[in-house]
Structure formats: structure tokens, C-alpha cells
Design an enzyme around this catalytic site. Sequence first.
Site, mmCIF file in Angstrom:
data_model
loop_
_atom_site.group_PDB
_atom_site.id
_atom_site.type_symbol
_atom_site.label_atom_id
_atom_site.label_comp_id
_atom_site.label_asym_id
_atom_site.label_seq_id
_atom_site.Cartn_x
_atom_site.Cartn_y
_atom_site.Cartn_z
ATOM 1 N N GLN A 1 0.470 -1.261 0.115
ATOM 2 C CA GLN A 1 -0.051 -0.064 0.083
ATOM 3 C C GLN A 1 0.749 1.213 -0.081
ATOM 4 O OE1 GLN A 1 -3.287 0.788 3.075
ATOM 5 N NE2 GLN A 1 -4.152 -0.376 1.540
ATOM 6 N N PHE A 2 1.766 1.409 0.677
ATOM 7 C CA PHE A 2 2.894 2.326 0.847
ATOM 8 C C PHE A 2 4.368 1.870 0.697
ATOM 9 C CE2 PHE A 2 -1.186 3.987 2.468
ATOM 10 C CZ PHE A 2 -1.108 5.260 1.904
ATOM 11 N N ILE B 1 7.001 -1.517 2.967
ATOM 12 C CA ILE B 1 7.403 -2.731 2.104
ATOM 13 C C ILE B 1 8.390 -3.639 3.022
ATOM 14 C CG2 ILE B 1 9.462 -1.436 1.373
ATOM 15 C CD1 ILE B 1 8.963 -2.633 -1.533
ATOM 16 N N HIS C 1 3.866 7.483 5.211
ATOM 17 C CA HIS C 1 3.316 7.573 3.887
ATOM 18 C C HIS C 1 3.927 8.271 3.057
ATOM 19 C CE1 HIS C 1 0.061 6.303 6.996
ATOM 20 N NE2 HIS C 1 -0.292 5.537 5.883
#
Length: 703
Positions: A446-447, A451, A493
Site C-alpha cells: 500500500q505504501f 514494504i 506514507h
Amino acid sequence: MSWRSNKKSQKSLLRLMLTPEILIQAYKYMATAKAMCDTYDANRQICKYVHSTSRGHEAIQLATGMQLLACDWVSPYYRDDSIMLSIGFQPYELMLQLLAKKEDPFSGGRSYYCHPSSRDVNRPYIIHQSSATGMQTIPTTGLAQGIQYLEKIQSEKLHTINGQLPIVVCSLGDGSVTEGEVSEAMQFAVLKQLPIIYLVQDNQWSISASAEEVRAMNAYDFAAGFKGLKRWQCDGSDFIRSYETMAEAIEYTRTERKPALVHAKVPLLGHHTSGVRKEFYRSREDLLKHGSYDPLPKLRLLLADLGIAEHVISAIEKEAEEKVIADFTRAQASPEPDPKTVEDHVFAPTPVKEEKGQRSPKNAEKVLMVDAALHAIEELMEDHAEAVLYGQDVGARLGGVFREAATLADKFGEHRVFNTAIQEAYIVGSTAGLSALGMKPMVEVQFADYIYPGFNQLVTELSKSCYLSNGKFPVGMVLRVPIGAYGGGGPYHSGSVESTLLTVKGIKIVYPSNAADMKGLLKAAYHDPNPVVMLEHKGLYWSKVPGTEEAKTIEPSKDYILPLGKANIVMAADPGKIKRGETVCVITYGMGVYWAKAAAANFPGQVEVLDLRTLYPLDEEQIYQLVKKHGKVLVLSEEQQNNSFAEALALRISNHCYHFLDARVEVSGSLNLPAVPINLALEAAMLPNANTVANRIAKLLAY
């Protein structure tokens, strides 16, 4: 041959169709495994590479392998040479890997003993797996996920035998069950009800740590927490009990298509590995206790009880020893790998070699970068039934937190586009299993800041699979990662991770800066048979950041494809000013393209901007040509500058173009802070911008 036994044993054996021939075959394998272990230990100077053997684990391993079909998939772990024997591999083949020989059928001399990989259609298939214990559960569960999908669409890619559907067996030690990634795999398996058996061999030791030290429960009790995971446990040193248990588990998983776990308690009779020998950490009492459960004399007594003559049993043992010695001698004489092949199979060859299709078709409309990606995936999924997309929140309700997957689940169904739990490790690692089956997974984290939980799978499994399987199992997958700061996104983010990713060899990394490149590169990434990470800047998705309007471009045609590793000059300098030495080139990517172009407005005709588009493979040829043409160069990145890709590239440029440089190579990046602050003023103070870039350009032009 006579067969005498008590009625209870006879009834059990008949029910299992356990004939004397099967028991004799099992004893042949077991005697062979012991002879291999003894031979390795007696020749420690020759067997110089670290290895482990199955001594003590033979019964459960043989009971498993002997009941698998050639259409099945199995992931043996590092002490599973008895499984390897029972599915048809010869001692000689295993020894070639033990001695790291050229003809090692699994890795070509690149990996440890009993780290197999095989596509032999006459034996169960084996994907590559690392030595990181427990990590194999995720790629192997990905196999079961892929099998379930291929069943659903009735794909010709699904290999069956006489109508029998394949199952997956994942072997692991009890100590590894405490790994978080094992839980991720089991959670997904029960959620989706996948056809997989987790075979847990429990020898009570995790290297030198005893079970009491490192776990609160065994794997059988632990598995009770996974609703829908059927459980068995058995004495893994008893071949009949092991065979019976595995017969039930295999039948259940093969017919019901549901997950199972078998917990087998086994003795550890050998060393942890050849480098960590049992006498280093185990007491005499512990060794004697484990020795009393040796599977080999147990099976030998059973054969005698069934009326198998002593001379027949002794002949089996002698034959096994002679074969092992002969194979070991032959393996020693096998040639060593050619050092010239050391760089082979880092990547599988990609079919995408040149730019094709229309980049700017007539009458086509401009699209946002996020929509170009959406359309590319939609077109790929229309044409390729093997394509699937999954990740957090990409399903029908939301279609991605950036709407980058909007409408896809509605169009292609929840079996092809679906949400996952918050399991980055599973999202990333499962793609290895799907890829091995001929599928093409496209997955999302998602961001970029998130990861890291998936990094272990990316490094230990995906990046090394092609190389360590000697080219048999490249992992064809696309990992989409929204990245970068975009106005108050905050510390979790807004991060940049490209330098971290670029330390991993065996993956490709793409970083588009506009819609046309996004679509063409995403198509190329899909058709690439290797792991490709797509870094997609959130600030460019909708061109809402001032100065990024040009990220919105005419949408390329459906057949447009752009090879990885080709940089693009997005702003050219005036030829006359180049000739007079009055220019500078800026080498950048992502948001840096727009900072550079904005800064260049202050120096008409004096700035040439190169958009790298792909960070690996890197278009070094065009980079060096540009540097030599201008003599002055700025490498620009959004990442924190110290120890970054940008700094490494600057050094590479200096080394290759030293005699053509008019000034030292300049590097511009973000301030060296541990995170991007959420406050807009603080964020702006951290990041490069058009003004700071213009100052660096002016400094270079002053030379």
C-alpha cells in the site's frame, strides 16, 4: 516370500495396502539415507560444504514422499534427503549438490545440500527455497493458491494424473513454526481453504535451543488456533504410523481440497549441520534418549516380524552401502562448475527488447498517470487469463487507496482481483508459487514505507530463485509500490525506498514519471519473466502537485510497450550552447523530473534533463553519452542523499567519465532525516525543490 504377522498388524497393513514390497522399499530408502549420512561423516574433508541429513526423520519423510504423485508439489527443507530419495532422486544426484558440482541438477553448484528445485515431470515438482527456515511456507502456500485458481478456471496449465488433482506439501521443522511468516501462510491457507499439507517434523531442537526454551506449545497445539486447518499428529519414527497418518492427510487434502497439518515427533540422530555438530550442545543422556527412537531398527524389526529373512534384510543394507559408496566416488570425479558461468541465470531473458506500439495515437485523450496504470492492468487481464491482482484494499469496495485498481474486481471477479489481510510478506512471497505454475501475479504494497515486512521474501526467495535454481524458476511478478512525498503525507506514507531495493540483486526496479511511461513500462514489467518492482509516485498520480501537469499525457495504444532500461531525454539543451560548454545535464527520475524542468526555466537552453525511467537495469550508455556531451552533471533524487543510489551513480559517472568532466559531479537529494515530517513547512524544508535545484545548476554553470 512368506508374510507372517499378528492379526492386528496384518489388518492395519491391509487397510493401508501396505504390502511387504512397500515396506522393503521403505527400508531400502532408509538404509540408503543412513549410508549417505555415515559416508558424509566419514569424509568430512571431502564434504566440506555445510550440510545436514535426515537421520532420525526418515520414517515420516519416506511415508510422505512415497505417497505423492508426479503432479504434486513438495517443498523439502534442508534435512529432507529421505523425501528426495522417496520421490525418485538418486544418491548421486543429491551428492552432486553436496559437493557443489557442475552437474548438480538443482543449482549447478550454487546452493547447499538438499536445497532442491525440479521441474521433472516424472517426479513431484519442487520450487526453489532459501535456507531461512519457515520462509518456504509462503511461496509454497502460493503454490496451493495458484492450484486453486487454475482449478477454478479449468486451466490447461494444471497438471493432473489419471484425474487426480495435485496437492502441495510444505515441510518444515517445529522450531520454525514460531516465525511470523509461517502464521501468515497458514492464515491465508485456512482463509482460502487451499490444498496444502504442512508437515512439521519436531525433533525438539532449534539448533542448540531446546523446545522448552523457545516455544509455549508444539505445532499441533499451535495449529488449533487456525480454524479450518485439519490436524494430525503421529510418532514420526514409526513408519507404519507415519504412513497411515500421511495417507489420511493426503487423501483428505486431495479430495476435500482443504489444508491440513501433520505434526510428527522425531528423534534427531545426526548433527544440526556439519558445522554445528551434536556433541557441541547435546548431553549424552539426550543423545541416548533420541537414539532409542531410531526409525531404522524399528522398521528392521517389523520386517523380521513379517517373515522377511535376515539374509534378505542384510542384503538390502549391503546393497545400499555399496550404491552409496559407488555414487559418492562417482560424484567426486564429476567436474567442477566453470567459473565463467558464475553470472548466468541472474535473470531470465525478457522478450521485450524494443519500444512498440503508438505512444501518442491521433485523437487519443490525455490521461492521468493513475488511470494509465489502471488501463494497462485492465488490458493485460483481458488478454491473459493467468493474470491476477491482489493486495490490501484493491478489491471491489475501494479499488486501492489511490483508486489505482478501481472497477477491476467488478470486471474480472473476486477470484482474480481481491483483498488480502495486512500481510506484506505473504503478498510478496506468494508470487513465487503462482509464477512457478505459469501464472502472472501483480500485487501491491500500500505504501513504500510498508514494504519492509515483505522485504525478507523479496530478498531470500524471489531475488535468488532464478539464480539458485539454475534458471528453472525465475519469478515473474509485478510489485506495485506507491512512493514519495505528496504534501503532508507524514512519516509513514511519504518515504523513498529505492536505494534499499537497489541493494537487492536479482530484481528490476522501474520508476515512471508520466502516464505514457507508466503504461508502457507496466506492460513490459508484466511480460518480463523476472521480479519487477514498480515505484509509482503518489504526487504524480493525479498531477495535483503544482508543476506536475505534464505527468498527464496522451494515452498510448493498447499494444504500446516500453522496454526496461531505456532512459529518456525529456528536455534538450541548445546545440550551440552545448558546443560552447555552457550547459549542464540533470540525471533524475520521478518527481525529480519536474523539479529539474522547473529549475531549467531559469537557464534557457542550458539544461538537458534525462529521465532514467528504470533504475535497474540502468541505461548507463545514455547516461555516459550525456555526461561526456555536457561535462557538467547533477544527479537529482528525492531520497535522503547520504549513502543513496544518487551518490552511488555519481561515483560511477566520475569513474567512467573522469576525463570528460569540467567539474565534480553534483548530487542533490533530501536532507538526511529518518523520516518525512508531516508538517507541510517541515516537509518542504526536507525535500529538494526547483529553487534548490536551480542553485546547484547555477553552481555547475559557473565553472
